[in-house]
Scaffold this active site. Structure first.
Site: not given
Lengths: 302, 302
Positions: A60, A62, A64-65, A140, A210, A268
């Site tokens: 996805h 976001h 941090d990914h 998510h 996530d 995570h």
């Protein structure tokens, strides 16, 4: 099947914790799963050969990914990569990357393919002779997929002594491994089961991060060899899980149990926790075979 | 005036070297200059308080100078920043950042202002009571600016003993520091020079990276206190400098000499070199006061 955790902490990269990225080695493929900021440095630190990565799966959008993706793609270019790179991720990822390459006047000199995902149902997104990859639709705050990597069933195992005893010509061994009955040197029909053993059961790896607790995914991840499932929170903060659409260790373990997976790997973790062993402790109240992801940790599944 | 080097190596982030980013502390401002991948981690490692950064200057849109920006902006949001952030950089930077924030459904909860640069002449882009910032148009493969940070002249220094001897009321001290002649308690006109000393000469810092050798910038950087100038190559590779629009240590030193700067700081070393002392050695053949940037190094200029 070998899994290398490059980063497994939530939210922001910090001095000693990295955001999500992992490398799955399965049947000679090296799949990169998610690519948080700093992933290219962690690949170097873990001595992963850049040129062996041909497929990158992004869950996805976001940061941090995926914030490390554009840097990795650029570094591949600086290293004079020539082989194809395939990126699978949510719609929009192509625009994000190509906009930056365009403005820096730095198009890749290797073929770069984007496979943008929009489906809300599981979807086969990669297949070759030995491996398949499907999406696992997750729940998510933005459009998110997990991924399930499955080996195809391998060839049957040739019992070499039996094959010799039954007088089977070496030229027929490949047919035997493919499950065929063959004719011996003496002209006899030899049933396959006499000279082979079943192949190793195919291994499978499900990556789910996530996501909020989603029992709907159980049928899809049923019996996988390994499930990586996010566990951002411990029980004391479980009130935070639903609004942020994350999971607790207990919830991850509940899914692992329902799906009868071989091993559950947790990760995570919210960076508010200093002792990740607590995640294992809570998960173990539901499910026994729990491992903890940590940056730089390797898992080999035989 | 204090400079902290967060990263000063060219091209790709590696296990022990970081791409360009530095923090300039000048007259209570904390200016972040460039923001390569991993900058937020280096800010943490160097204990720079995130909330004190209110202005970020991006020289150009090559990845090793800005791929860390979107992550830093996102982290500010996760840390519940409230104060304004101003980003100065080439046109396109706003689209790059806002596209990513939009697709991750993560708008900042603090005011974020972009000041996009397109001018090819030097331009005043920031000014307050104590500091100015101008662009230095550079010659690189994409549109690039250096930046020059100048303190404004300070107040004159009050000679407290003299002021008391001449019977000057405390209420007039601020006027005295501003250079005014004042009337003493005895009704006498006291010329300013009797009770003050000149202010410290204002300091200035010029950041020039990335750029080919550009003598055209000499008039603008004339007499700066500190010049940071890229030196990607040593003499043995000087044939690479012109086609890539980078500079050698000798070229950086030549500009420093021509511009009569106080101190030259070298950086943006190609990662092919293992001993950066060689850069100083070559530069010293032209110019004496040479310092070497290195990740985590601090320089204080009094």
């Amino acid at each position: 099947m070998k899994l290398t955790i490059l980063g497994c902490y939530a939210a922001t990269p910090r001095t000693f914790t990295n955001p999500t990225a992992q490398v799955l080695e399965i049947n000679n493929h090296l799949f990169l799963i998610d690519c948080g900021e700093g992933t290219q440095v962690e690949l170097r630190r873990n001595k992963v050969k850049f040129s062996k990565i041909k497929h990158i799966f992004i869950s996805h959008l976001h940061g941090d990914h995926f914030y490390g993706l554009v840097g990795l793609i650029s570094t591949f270019r600086l290293l004079n990569r020539e082989s194809e790179l395939h990126v699978y991720g949510p719609k929009g990822i192509k625009e994000i990357i190509t906009l930056q390459l365009k403005l820096s006047n730095s198009w890749t000199n290797y073929p770069l393919y984007f496979h943008e995902l929009t489906e809300k149902e599981p979807q086969l997104i990669f297949e070759d002779a030995k491996v398949t990859v499907e999406t696992i639709p997750l729940n998510h705050r933005v459009y998110t997929n997990g991924f399930i990597f499955r080996e195809k069933p391998g060839l049957r195992k040739l019992l070499i002594n039996e094959a010799q005893n039954y007088g089977i010509d070496v030229a027929l061994y490949q047919s035997v491994k493919m499950g065929k009955d063959v004719i011996s040197n003496e002209g006899e029909l030899i049933p396959n089961y006499l000279v082979t053993a079943p192949p190793d059961p195919p291994k499978s790896y499900a990556f789910c991060s996530d996501t909020a607790y989603s029992p709907a995914i159980v049928p899809q991840i049923k019996n996988v060899t390994v499930l990586y499932h996010e566990s951002t929170f411990l029980e004391e903060h479980k009130h935070l899980a639903a609004p942020t659409k994350h999971s607790t260790a207990i919830e991850a373990a509940t899914l692992a149990k329902e799906a009868n997976v071989g091993t559950l790997i947790l990760g995570h973790y919210s960076t508010r926790y200093s002792d990740i062993e607590l995640f294992r402790k809570e998960a173990n109240t539901i499910f026994q075979k729990v491992e903890l992801a940590d940056d730089g940790r390797n898992f080999t599944f035989k």
